[in-house]
Design a protein around this motif. Structure first.
Motif, short mmCIF file in Angstrom:
data_model
loop_
_atom_site.label_atom_id
_atom_site.label_comp_id
_atom_site.label_asym_id
_atom_site.label_seq_id
_atom_site.Cartn_x
_atom_site.Cartn_y
_atom_site.Cartn_z
N GLU A 63 0.84 -1.21 0.00
CA GLU A 63 0.00 0.00 0.00
C GLU A 63 0.87 1.26 0.00
N ALA A 64 0.54 2.25 -0.77
CA ALA A 64 -0.57 2.30 -1.71
C ALA A 64 -0.06 2.26 -3.16
N ARG A 65 1.11 2.83 -3.41
CA ARG A 65 1.55 2.92 -4.80
C ARG A 65 2.04 1.58 -5.35
N GLY A 66 2.34 0.66 -4.43
CA GLY A 66 2.68 -0.70 -4.87
C GLY A 66 1.47 -1.40 -5.49
N PHE A 67 0.25 -0.90 -5.16
CA PHE A 67 -0.96 -1.49 -5.77
C PHE A 67 -1.02 -1.16 -7.26
N ILE A 68 -0.60 0.06 -7.59
CA ILE A 68 -0.72 0.53 -8.98
C ILE A 68 0.23 -0.26 -9.88
N LEU A 69 1.49 -0.33 -9.45
CA LEU A 69 2.48 -1.07 -10.24
C LEU A 69 2.18 -2.57 -10.18
#
Ligand code: AMP
Length: 182
Positions: A63-69
């Motif tokens: 969470e959170a930008r690891g969700f996008i990638l």
């Protein structure tokens, strides 16, 4: 493959914001990169190529930008996506791991059934950035608890001064697309 040209383009698209979210932090903002359709696609394609022969079952994003990638990479690899979240956010039975911060501690969680009871599931762990490595090391602890095999811990950005990537590399294979001195 991450050519020098692609790395330079990615680096150029990452915005640096001084004193966010608090004084003294130079925040690496990846939103200009992910809203650039061609660059975002090239990043995910290069990561897919890196892992496509590793039999990846799941991509676990922090969470959170690891969700996008992570979600984009999971789709590209035809793997499942697993969220690792801050305490209290996941609705079902969870496993948790804590790590210390400059002041205090933080806890992250994963669903107990996140890997569908697959033994030795091959998992790529991903986040946008590694700083001290506390979050990533706690995430590896969660994957250990689920008896997963971490193919690699992968980051778009490493802040080398804080040596988090080195700490993670003592436990599992660790990779960062871009390395920053600060
Ligand atoms: P750490 O546990 O110290 O390795 O911190 C990594 C986590 O904090 C990642 O989820 C990052 O998204 C976030 N983070 C830490 N420092 C920064 C920074 N300078 N810019 C953007 N995100 C950061």
């Amino acid at each position: 493959m991450f050519s020098q040209k692609l790395k330079a383009q990615l680096r150029e698209a990452i915005r640096e914001v001084q004193d966010h979210p608090k004084p003294g932090v130079l925040f690496k903002d990846i939103t200009p990169l992910i809203n650039h359709s061609m660059l975002f696609g090239m990043l995910i394609d290069a990561l897919r190529d890196r892992y496509k022969l590793h039999g990846v079952d799941f991509v676990a994003g922090i969470e959170a930008r690891g969700f996008i990638l992570g979600a984009a990479l999971a789709y590209a690899l035809q793997a499942g996506f697993v969220p690792i979240r801050k305490q209290g956010k996941l609705p079902c039975q969870t496993l948790s791991a804590s790590y210390s911060l400059e002041y205090g501690a933080d806890t992250i969680e994963i669903h107990a059934d996140a890997l569908r009871e697959l033994k030795d599931a091959h998992v790529v762990l991903i986040d946008d950035l590694i700083a001290t490595g506390g979050t990533a090391l706690a995430s590896l602890e969660l994957l250990d608890k689920l008896q997963a095999h971490c193919v690699e811990a992968c980051f778009l950005i490493s802040l080398n001064e804080l040596e988090g990537l080195q700490k993670v590399a003592e436990r599992v294979s660790a990779f960062s697309v871009l390395e920053y001195d600060k």
